[in-house]
Design a protein around this motif. Structure first.
Motif, short mmCIF file in Angstrom:
data_model
loop_
_atom_site.label_atom_id
_atom_site.label_comp_id
_atom_site.label_asym_id
_atom_site.label_seq_id
_atom_site.Cartn_x
_atom_site.Cartn_y
_atom_site.Cartn_z
N ASN A 182 -1.74 5.78 -0.17
CA ASN A 182 -1.13 5.71 1.16
C ASN A 182 -1.35 6.96 1.99
O ASN A 182 -0.58 7.26 2.88
CB ASN A 182 0.36 5.41 1.05
N ASP A 241 -3.07 -1.81 8.74
CA ASP A 241 -3.50 -2.13 7.38
C ASP A 241 -4.13 -3.53 7.38
O ASP A 241 -3.44 -4.55 7.29
CB ASP A 241 -2.30 -2.08 6.43
N ARG A 267 -7.62 -6.06 5.99
CA ARG A 267 -8.58 -6.22 4.89
C ARG A 267 -9.58 -7.33 5.25
O ARG A 267 -9.33 -8.17 6.12
CB ARG A 267 -7.88 -6.62 3.57
N LEU A 277 -11.59 -2.70 2.64
CA LEU A 277 -10.41 -2.14 3.31
C LEU A 277 -10.75 -1.73 4.73
O LEU A 277 -11.79 -1.12 4.99
CB LEU A 277 -9.90 -0.92 2.54
N THR A 293 -5.63 2.03 -4.14
CA THR A 293 -5.14 1.07 -3.16
C THR A 293 -5.16 -0.33 -3.76
O THR A 293 -6.22 -0.83 -4.12
CB THR A 293 -6.02 1.09 -1.90
N ARG A 321 0.82 -1.21 0.00
CA ARG A 321 0.00 0.00 0.00
C ARG A 321 0.86 1.26 0.00
O ARG A 321 0.55 2.23 -0.69
CB ARG A 321 -0.91 -0.01 1.23
N SER A 373 -9.31 4.14 1.36
CA SER A 373 -8.39 4.63 0.35
C SER A 373 -8.27 6.14 0.42
O SER A 373 -8.89 6.80 1.28
CB SER A 373 -8.90 4.21 -1.04
N THR A 399 -5.21 -4.38 -4.22
CA THR A 399 -5.78 -5.51 -3.46
C THR A 399 -5.41 -6.87 -4.05
O THR A 399 -5.72 -7.90 -3.45
CB THR A 399 -7.32 -5.41 -3.42
N LYS A 439 -7.89 -0.99 -8.87
CA LYS A 439 -7.56 -0.71 -7.48
C LYS A 439 -8.68 0.10 -6.84
O LYS A 439 -9.46 0.76 -7.51
CB LYS A 439 -6.24 0.07 -7.39
N GLY A 498 0.02 5.04 -4.46
CA GLY A 498 -0.32 3.78 -3.81
C GLY A 498 -1.47 3.85 -2.85
O GLY A 498 -1.73 2.91 -2.12
#
Length: 304
Positions: A136, A210, A212, A243, A289, A120, A247, A291, A285, A134
């Protein structure tokens, strides 16, 4: 003397006349007797024919009665044999232990290792000034490796792949997985704190985890039905990615696909050990972000 001759002549004449009168009567009586005898003979013949006909009919009736009796006896014997066989089967069924039905549905817990194609974030050591790269902005976690755990339910549809392949089961897998990749810096709160309070944490925590969540519904084809060892594949399945840290556009959800394969082994009476590998692919994405990634792990399941 003359008188005597005359009398004699008259007597002979009278006798002759009498004979002449009696002879036709006797002939008529004889013919009548013959006719009566003929009629009696014909009646006797007719009666004899009727008697013969009746005797033939009686013989036919006796033959039919014998046939019916024989058929009824054979049928009774067959039915008695069937009843005896049914009684024997019922006795055997009562004496035999209850057979357990095949259990093909499966519920399992699983876990393992997961790796993202792209991490990420890229700047875990300090402030990342490029917060759009990314995805981030809220987490610049640069770790692409993580772990996962979750569970799944395999519902058995059939064991012949819709008539296409024997000993091959078609199943539907419904699963959910939680994954975690470490902790990243929250660049947004860090930047605001740096500007507003000289770096002091005013707005909120400057780090975020972080994590998921994946939810999938996939067709699964299992081979070697009836065997303890069963390899399987997922040709393609639907997947939803959620997420834990939003994002850059504060979105958390996208859809994708998964492909995979593995093997299961029934260790003991419905207890199943498994191993699998899967690849997770998304068409896009989540607002920057990533995945997509690869996972591998094991599972313990229970048939029901």
């Amino acid at each position: 003397m003359t008188f005597t001759k005359t009398q004699l002549a008259l007597g002979i004449a009278a006798a002759t006349f009498s004979v002449a009168l009696i002879a036709p009567a006797q002939a008529a009586d004889a013919r009548q007797a013959e006719r009566v005898a003929d009629a009696a003979a014909r009646k006797a013949e007719a009666l004899e024919a009727q008697m013969q006909q009746m005797a033939d009919q009686m013989q036919a009736m006796q033959s039919e009665l014998s046939r019916v009796k024989t058929s009824a006896s054979a049928k009774a014997s067959t039915e008695a044999a069937k009843i005896q066989e049914l009684d024997q089967w019922m006795g055997a069924m009562k004496a035999a232990p209850a057979a357990s039905t095949s259990k093909d549905n499966l519920v399992s817990v699983r876990g393992g290792w997961v790796r993202l194609d792209d991490a990420r974030g890229t700047n875990h050591g300090g402030l990342n000034t490029n917060m759009n790269s990314g995805g981030n902005m809220l987490s610049d976690n640069a770790n692409a490796d993580g772990f996962y755990f979750g569970g799944a339910f395999d519902f058995n549809v059939n064991n012949d792949l819709f008539g296409l392949m024997d000993a091959t089961s078609f199943m539907v897998e419904l699963g959910v997985e939680y994954s975690e990749f470490g902790v990243g810096r929250n660049n947004l709160t860090t930047a605001v704190d740096a500007v507003v309070a000289g770096g002091a944490p005013v707005i909120g925590p400057d780090h975020s985890t972080d994590n998921r969540l994946r939810i999938n519904a996939s067709p699964k084809i299992k081979f070697m039905h009836g065997s303890r060892l069963r390899p399987w594949i997922i040709p393609v399945g639907l997947e939803l990615n959620i997420l834990g840290v939003p994002s850059n556009a504060v979105s958390v959800l996208n859809s994708g696909m998964q492909f995979g394969g593995g093997v299961e082994y029934e260790l003991y009476r419905g207890i199943v050990l498994g191993a699998d590998t899967r690849y997770h692919y998304s068409t896009s994405k989540i607002d920057g972000t990533p995945t997509d990634g690869f996972s591998a792990g094991g599972s313990v399941g229970f048939k029901f």
